[in-house]
Write a protein that holds these residues in place. Structure first.
Motif, PDB file in Angstrom:
ATOM      1  N   TYR A 187       0.901  -1.296   0.012  1.00 33.75           N
ATOM      2  CA  TYR A 187       0.013  -0.261   0.044  1.00 33.75           C
ATOM      3  C   TYR A 187       0.809   1.041   0.021  1.00 33.75           C
ATOM      4  CZ  TYR A 187      -3.708  -3.210   1.383  1.00 33.75           C
ATOM      5  OH  TYR A 187      -4.558  -4.434   1.129  1.00 33.75           O
ATOM      6  N   TRP A 188       2.186   1.169  -0.375  1.00 31.99           N
ATOM      7  CA  TRP A 188       2.829   2.265  -0.520  1.00 31.99           C
ATOM      8  C   TRP A 188       2.462   3.513  -1.174  1.00 31.99           C
ATOM      9  CZ3 TRP A 188       6.505   3.928   2.414  1.00 31.99           C
ATOM     10  CH2 TRP A 188       7.548   4.841   2.139  1.00 31.99           C
ATOM     11  N   ALA A 197      -2.368   0.734   8.080  1.00 33.22           N
ATOM     12  CA  ALA A 197      -1.523   1.658   7.304  1.00 33.22           C
ATOM     13  C   ALA A 197      -2.250   3.131   7.750  1.00 33.22           C
ATOM     14  CB  ALA A 197      -1.849   1.620   5.893  1.00 33.22           C
ATOM     15  N   VAL A 198      -3.407   3.489   8.012  1.00 31.86           N
ATOM     16  CA  VAL A 198      -3.788   4.604   8.482  1.00 31.86           C
ATOM     17  C   VAL A 198      -3.165   5.037   9.822  1.00 31.86           C
ATOM     18  CG1 VAL A 198      -5.877   6.092   8.958  1.00 31.86           C
ATOM     19  CG2 VAL A 198      -5.856   4.908   6.884  1.00 31.86           C
ATOM     20  N   VAL A 199      -3.413   3.974  10.639  1.00 31.17           N
ATOM     21  CA  VAL A 199      -3.072   4.226  12.222  1.00 31.17           C
ATOM     22  C   VAL A 199      -1.434   4.453  12.132  1.00 31.17           C
ATOM     23  CG1 VAL A 199      -2.551   2.975  14.518  1.00 31.17           C
ATOM     24  CG2 VAL A 199      -4.638   2.750  13.116  1.00 31.17           C
ATOM     25  N   ILE A 200      -0.677   3.694  11.589  1.00 29.99           N
ATOM     26  CA  ILE A 200       0.730   4.136  11.306  1.00 29.99           C
ATOM     27  C   ILE A 200       0.833   5.458  10.730  1.00 29.99           C
ATOM     28  CG2 ILE A 200       3.064   3.219  10.191  1.00 29.99           C
ATOM     29  CD1 ILE A 200       1.669   0.293  10.049  1.00 29.99           C
ATOM     30  N   LEU A 201       0.471   5.876   9.806  1.00 31.31           N
ATOM     31  CA  LEU A 201       0.629   7.214   9.125  1.00 31.31           C
ATOM     32  C   LEU A 201       0.141   8.173  10.314  1.00 31.31           C
ATOM     33  CD1 LEU A 201       1.821   8.702   6.618  1.00 31.31           C
ATOM     34  CD2 LEU A 201      -0.763   8.756   5.975  1.00 31.31           C
ATOM     35  N   ALA A 202      -0.841   7.776  10.770  1.00 38.20           N
ATOM     36  CA  ALA A 202      -1.360   9.055  11.927  1.00 38.20           C
ATOM     37  C   ALA A 202      -0.271   9.234  12.997  1.00 38.20           C
ATOM     38  CB  ALA A 202      -2.709   8.572  12.389  1.00 38.20           C
TER      39      ALA A 202
END
Length: 274
Positions: free
Chosen positions: A80-81, A251-256
């Protein structure tokens, strides 16, 4: 009394009368978002991961550095990069526009009592309306795609920037302001050399909150074809693909977490010299 009927008439009128203006805005915003996304995807993934990890190390130490390296590598490993970079580009572009508008509004509200009273209920309305409502005028003004997603995100994420800028300026000690005036400082010198530097930690907290709210709205904007990680999560919901939905959510959590810790560190570690 059907308030919605009149709001619909107003939105349709604005959409028709301002078609040229909205087309111009669409071109500019789309160019900005696409340029940021292109820059993020230009280097190899491992180079960008190392750059973000270096920034994390400079701002917050080894804990966030390890989290950044592990989290971003996991996102790449899940495949998902590209979607993550699309989401990050939309967040950065929307947050920049929101801050570009919100901070001056916050300064105006702090300096002008009438402006403060006028802006406050507007901010209340912007923060209490359901997030999905912003998608309606965004689609009518700009159609589907990244631009309406950016428009909705800017409106949704702007209030913290305005409120915390106003709060920071109002918390500047009055004795410092009066002492500066007594030395003959102009209003411009007072604002840029005294008040804004002293209010900077609070303003940076507003930057942090703007980024976080932009991230939450970007995911919702996938409903109007804004793309990115929100599209992955939406696909998991609509197609009942539980694994896909959870991977997009991770992925959203990591980015957040990465964005939150890095932007938060600027407010916590900034030294103010008077």
């Amino acid at each position: 009394m059907r308030i919605g009927y009149y709001i619909e008439k107003l939105i349709n009128w604005l959409s028709f009368q301002g078609e040229g203006f909205f087309d111009a805005v669409r071109v500019v915003v789309e160019a900005v978002v696409n340029s940021v996304e292109w820059l993020l995807l230009l280097p190899p993934f491992y180079v960008l991961i190392l750059l973000i990890a270096f920034l994390a190390w400079k701002r917050s130490g080894w804990g966030l550095t390890i989290l950044t390296l592990t989290g971003l590598s996991l996102i790449w490993g899940m495949g998902y990069w590209t979607q993550t970079m699309a989401t990050l580009a939309l967040i950065l572009s929307s947050a920049f526009i929101a801050l570009l508008i919100g901070i001056p509004l916050g300064i105006w509200a702090a300096k002008n009592a009438f402006a403060g009273k006028l802006i406050r209920p507007v901010l209340d309305l912007m923060q209490t309306l359901p997030a999905f409502v912003y998608l309606i005028p965004a689609v009518l003004f700009f159609g589907l795609g990244k631009v309406p997603g950016a428009f909705a995100t800017v409106i949704f994420s702007m209030p913290p920037a305005v409120r915390l800028t106003t709060l920071g300026l109002k918390q500047v000690p009055r004795d410092i302001v009066e002492a500066t005036r007594s030395f003959g400082a102009t209003s411009k010198q007072l604002l840029f050399k005294v008040e804004l530097p002293l209010a900077l930690p609070t303003i940076l907290a507003g930057v942090n909150q703007t980024m976080m709210m932009a991230l939450s709205m970007v995911v919702i904007s996938a409903m109007i074809a804004a793309g990115g990680l929100g599209e992955v999560v939406l696909k998991g919901i609509t197609q009942l693909k539980i694994g896909t939905g959870f991977e997009g959510g991770i992925a959203v959590v990591i980015l957040a977490v990465i964005l939150d810790r890095i932007t938060q560190s600027f407010g916590l570690k900034k030294e103010i010299k008077v």
